[in-house]
Design a protein around this motif. Sequence first.
Motif, PDB file in Angstrom:
ATOM      1  N   GLN A  79      71.475 -13.473  67.192  1.00  0.00           N
ATOM      2  CA  GLN A  79      70.198 -13.477  68.301  1.00  0.00           C
ATOM      3  C   GLN A  79      70.379 -12.363  69.210  1.00  0.00           C
ATOM      4  N   ASP A  80      71.503 -11.808  69.690  1.00  0.00           N
ATOM      5  CA  ASP A  80      71.642 -10.535  70.344  1.00  0.00           C
ATOM      6  C   ASP A  80      71.009  -9.546  69.729  1.00  0.00           C
ATOM      7  N   THR A  81      71.151  -9.111  68.425  1.00  0.00           N
ATOM      8  CA  THR A  81      70.605  -8.030  67.655  1.00  0.00           C
ATOM      9  C   THR A  81      68.945  -8.354  67.684  1.00  0.00           C
ATOM     10  N   VAL A  82      68.521  -9.268  67.220  1.00  0.00           N
ATOM     11  CA  VAL A  82      67.301  -9.538  67.243  1.00  0.00           C
ATOM     12  C   VAL A  82      66.415  -9.389  68.517  1.00  0.00           C
ATOM     13  N   SER A  83      67.186  -9.718  69.794  1.00  0.00           N
ATOM     14  CA  SER A  83      66.786  -9.541  70.813  1.00  0.00           C
ATOM     15  C   SER A  83      66.583  -8.093  71.198  1.00  0.00           C
ATOM     16  N   ASP A  84      67.574  -7.611  71.044  1.00  0.00           N
ATOM     17  CA  ASP A  84      67.770  -5.847  70.861  1.00  0.00           C
ATOM     18  C   ASP A  84      66.441  -5.096  70.557  1.00  0.00           C
ATOM     19  N   VAL A  85      66.416  -5.551  69.136  1.00  0.00           N
ATOM     20  CA  VAL A  85      65.497  -4.953  68.422  1.00  0.00           C
ATOM     21  C   VAL A  85      64.057  -5.101  68.880  1.00  0.00           C
ATOM     22  N   VAL A  86      63.715  -6.531  69.269  1.00  0.00           N
ATOM     23  CA  VAL A  86      62.501  -6.819  70.030  1.00  0.00           C
ATOM     24  C   VAL A  86      62.271  -5.972  71.455  1.00  0.00           C
ATOM     25  N   ARG A  87      63.352  -5.717  72.076  1.00  0.00           N
ATOM     26  CA  ARG A  87      63.340  -5.323  73.434  1.00  0.00           C
ATOM     27  C   ARG A  87      63.020  -3.877  73.235  1.00  0.00           C
ATOM     28  N   TRP A  88      63.550  -3.168  72.391  1.00  0.00           N
ATOM     29  CA  TRP A  88      63.226  -1.613  71.881  1.00  0.00           C
ATOM     30  C   TRP A  88      61.802  -1.462  71.532  1.00  0.00           C
ATOM     31  N   GLY A  94      48.019  -1.750  67.925  1.00  0.00           N
ATOM     32  CA  GLY A  94      48.696  -2.051  66.686  1.00  0.00           C
ATOM     33  C   GLY A  94      50.318  -2.160  66.564  1.00  0.00           C
ATOM     34  N   LEU A  95      50.813  -1.593  67.542  1.00  0.00           N
ATOM     35  CA  LEU A  95      52.239  -1.499  67.672  1.00  0.00           C
ATOM     36  C   LEU A  95      52.786  -2.947  68.027  1.00  0.00           C
ATOM     37  N   ALA A  96      51.864  -3.382  69.156  1.00  0.00           N
ATOM     38  CA  ALA A  96      52.118  -4.574  69.520  1.00  0.00           C
ATOM     39  C   ALA A  96      52.220  -5.767  68.687  1.00  0.00           C
ATOM     40  N   ALA A  97      50.974  -5.468  67.636  1.00  0.00           N
ATOM     41  CA  ALA A  97      50.802  -6.449  66.458  1.00  0.00           C
ATOM     42  C   ALA A  97      52.243  -6.550  65.615  1.00  0.00           C
ATOM     43  N   VAL A  98      52.464  -5.273  65.069  1.00  0.00           N
ATOM     44  CA  VAL A  98      53.650  -4.831  64.271  1.00  0.00           C
ATOM     45  C   VAL A  98      55.034  -5.768  64.643  1.00  0.00           C
ATOM     46  N   THR A  99      54.803  -5.319  66.027  1.00  0.00           N
ATOM     47  CA  THR A  99      56.201  -5.916  66.807  1.00  0.00           C
ATOM     48  C   THR A  99      56.222  -7.384  67.051  1.00  0.00           C
ATOM     49  N   GLY A 100      55.187  -8.182  67.048  1.00  0.00           N
ATOM     50  CA  GLY A 100      55.000  -9.384  67.025  1.00  0.00           C
ATOM     51  C   GLY A 100      55.306  -9.902  65.438  1.00  0.00           C
ATOM     52  N   ALA A 101      54.880  -9.439  64.513  1.00  0.00           N
ATOM     53  CA  ALA A 101      55.064  -9.603  63.111  1.00  0.00           C
ATOM     54  C   ALA A 101      56.212  -9.688  62.881  1.00  0.00           C
ATOM     55  N   CYS A 102      57.221  -8.583  63.233  1.00  0.00           N
ATOM     56  CA  CYS A 102      58.448  -8.323  62.872  1.00  0.00           C
ATOM     57  C   CYS A 102      59.399  -9.264  63.601  1.00  0.00           C
ATOM     58  N   ARG A 103      58.944  -9.626  64.795  1.00  0.00           N
ATOM     59  CA  ARG A 103      59.690 -10.525  65.656  1.00  0.00           C
ATOM     60  C   ARG A 103      59.667 -11.919  64.942  1.00  0.00           C
ATOM     61  N   VAL A 104      58.447 -12.417  64.536  1.00  0.00           N
ATOM     62  CA  VAL A 104      58.474 -13.803  63.834  1.00  0.00           C
ATOM     63  C   VAL A 104      59.363 -13.621  62.549  1.00  0.00           C
ATOM     64  N   LEU A 105      59.121 -12.668  61.656  1.00  0.00           N
ATOM     65  CA  LEU A 105      59.938 -12.607  60.648  1.00  0.00           C
ATOM     66  C   LEU A 105      61.395 -12.438  60.664  1.00  0.00           C
ATOM     67  N   LEU A 106      61.845 -11.717  61.706  1.00  0.00           N
ATOM     68  CA  LEU A 106      63.315 -11.744  62.272  1.00  0.00           C
ATOM     69  C   LEU A 106      63.640 -13.196  62.550  1.00  0.00           C
ATOM     70  N   ARG A 107      62.967 -13.850  63.185  1.00  0.00           N
ATOM     71  CA  ARG A 107      63.474 -15.282  63.695  1.00  0.00           C
ATOM     72  C   ARG A 107      63.372 -16.043  62.476  1.00  0.00           C
ATOM     73  N   ARG A 108      62.462 -15.804  61.571  1.00  0.00           N
ATOM     74  CA  ARG A 108      62.352 -17.061  60.557  1.00  0.00           C
ATOM     75  C   ARG A 108      63.845 -16.413  59.680  1.00  0.00           C
ATOM     76  N   SER A 109      64.011 -15.390  59.336  1.00  0.00           N
ATOM     77  CA  SER A 109      65.323 -14.809  58.573  1.00  0.00           C
ATOM     78  C   SER A 109      66.542 -15.201  59.012  1.00  0.00           C
TER      79      SER A 109
END
Length: 102
Positions: free
Chosen positions: A9-18, A46-61
């Motif tokens: 959870q901390d790792t995903v939050s750090d990635v999304v924050r960066w 574009g960066l916000a869209a990619v960040t949002g998609a990555c966040r969704v995929l990281l949470r699902r994983s």
Amino acid sequence: MPTRVPTAQDTVSDVVRWAAFSCVLVPVVLVGYGTSLAGAAGTAIGLAAVTGACRVLLRRSERGAAQLRRATAPTPHHVRHGRAGAGDRRGGRHAGGNKPVD
């Protein structure tokens, strides 16, 4: 002083924050180097869209990994109702390993 081990959870939050920080920083740098505001805004979107998609995929994983850990966790003996685990002390010939039978 004990070292704290980061959780998933901390790792995903750090990635999304960066990534969110980069969504702000990159357009500012682009404008600083002379890119138009429209181009920088498009890049930010574009960066916000990619960040949002990555966040969704990281949470699902993360959820899938948690389910897998729960599914493979050993169950207490009293929950198993006295049955042996998969392959534990069951009859049959086990000396040969995974060799095919002729």
